[in-house]
Design a protein around this motif. Structure first.
Motif, PDB file in Angstrom:
ATOM      1  N   ASN A 100      37.322  29.025  45.187  1.00  0.00           N
ATOM      2  CA  ASN A 100      38.710  28.596  45.364  1.00  0.00           C
ATOM      3  C   ASN A 100      38.741  27.129  45.787  1.00  0.00           C
ATOM      4  O   ASN A 100      37.714  26.470  45.861  1.00  0.00           O
ATOM      5  N   ASP A 101      39.914  26.622  46.104  1.00  0.00           N
ATOM      6  CA  ASP A 101      40.070  25.207  46.462  1.00  0.00           C
ATOM      7  C   ASP A 101      39.327  24.846  47.747  1.00  0.00           C
ATOM      8  O   ASP A 101      38.983  23.693  47.968  1.00  0.00           O
ATOM      9  N   GLU A 106      35.588  33.858  45.954  1.00  0.00           N
ATOM     10  CA  GLU A 106      36.503  34.993  45.954  1.00  0.00           C
ATOM     11  C   GLU A 106      36.150  35.851  44.757  1.00  0.00           C
ATOM     12  O   GLU A 106      35.529  35.379  43.801  1.00  0.00           O
ATOM     13  N   ASP A 108      37.691  39.318  42.182  1.00  0.00           N
ATOM     14  CA  ASP A 108      38.710  40.294  41.829  1.00  0.00           C
ATOM     15  C   ASP A 108      38.434  40.759  40.407  1.00  0.00           C
ATOM     16  O   ASP A 108      37.576  40.208  39.708  1.00  0.00           O
ATOM     17  N   GLU A 123      44.046  36.470  34.234  1.00  0.00           N
ATOM     18  CA  GLU A 123      45.010  37.035  35.172  1.00  0.00           C
ATOM     19  C   GLU A 123      44.313  38.168  35.911  1.00  0.00           C
ATOM     20  O   GLU A 123      43.768  39.084  35.289  1.00  0.00           O
ATOM     21  N   ASN A 126      45.249  40.956  41.479  1.00  0.00           N
ATOM     22  CA  ASN A 126      46.080  40.530  42.610  1.00  0.00           C
ATOM     23  C   ASN A 126      47.228  39.616  42.168  1.00  0.00           C
ATOM     24  O   ASN A 126      47.980  39.119  42.994  1.00  0.00           O
ATOM     25  N   GLY A 127      47.358  39.360  40.848  1.00  0.00           N
ATOM     26  CA  GLY A 127      48.437  38.533  40.320  1.00  0.00           C
ATOM     27  C   GLY A 127      48.080  37.064  40.185  1.00  0.00           C
ATOM     28  O   GLY A 127      48.817  36.288  39.579  1.00  0.00           O
ATOM     29  N   GLU A 128      46.949  36.675  40.731  1.00  0.00           N
ATOM     30  CA  GLU A 128      46.527  35.278  40.658  1.00  0.00           C
ATOM     31  C   GLU A 128      45.985  34.971  39.260  1.00  0.00           C
ATOM     32  O   GLU A 128      45.438  35.849  38.596  1.00  0.00           O
ATOM     33  N   GLU A 129      46.145  33.737  38.836  1.00  0.00           N
ATOM     34  CA  GLU A 129      45.583  33.275  37.570  1.00  0.00           C
ATOM     35  C   GLU A 129      44.566  32.196  37.868  1.00  0.00           C
ATOM     36  O   GLU A 129      44.843  31.274  38.632  1.00  0.00           O
ATOM     37  N   ILE A 130      43.384  32.321  37.244  1.00  0.00           N
ATOM     38  CA  ILE A 130      42.341  31.313  37.434  1.00  0.00           C
ATOM     39  C   ILE A 130      41.873  30.829  36.073  1.00  0.00           C
ATOM     40  O   ILE A 130      41.965  31.544  35.076  1.00  0.00           O
TER      41      ILE A 130
END
Length: 142
Positions: A100-101, A106, A108, A123, A126-130
């Motif tokens: 992460n930043d 992390e 998922d 996607e 947890n709804g996060e997009e990377i």
């Protein structure tokens, strides 16, 4: 009487000038040349039918080759775009790990893949997009 040659007029003294533009003739230029040739031919000695047919065949071949190259380029672009999303679709249902930043890892599970202007986005559940570039590990879910 003896005359001398002005050496400044020799071709070897002329500077090399850079040519700009396209040096290849396209179908439009070929057609213009053919039309000019037909308009300016000697009426007493017109172009032979064989020559005209050969030039028209060359024009037709040039046009078909140009069209084929254009279609091939479109096909390659489409395949390249589709390949990347298909390649990353294998990650659906897999556990991914990324930084992460804050430079912490992390993880998922990937829920879906989508293509954006910036590239492929994963996607997560947890709804996060990377971005696919941030993934450092892919594994089976626990």
């Amino acid at each position: 009487m003896m005359t001398s040659i002005d050496t400044s007029l020799l071709l070897s003294n002329k500077p090399n000038t850079a040519r700009t533009g396209n040096s290849n003739l396209g179908k439009d230029e070929f057609l213009k040349i053919l039309m000019t040739q037909l308009q300016n031919q000697d009426p007493m000695n017109p172009m032979e039918d064989k020559e005209f047919i050969a030039q028209m065949a060359q024009f037709s071949t040039l046009e078909q080759t140009t069209n084929m190259a254009s279609m091939l380029e479109k096909l390659i672009n489409t395949q390249t775009q589709n390949d990347s999303i298909l390649k990353y679709s294998e990650m659906i249902g897999k556990k991914v790990e990324w930084k992460n930043d804050d430079a912490e890892n992390e993880s998922d599970i990937v829920k879906s893949i989508k293509q954006s202007e910036g590239g492929i986005l994963l996607e997560l559940e947890n709804g996060e997009e990377i971005s696919n570039d941030s993934v450092i590990k892919v594994s089976k879910p626990d």
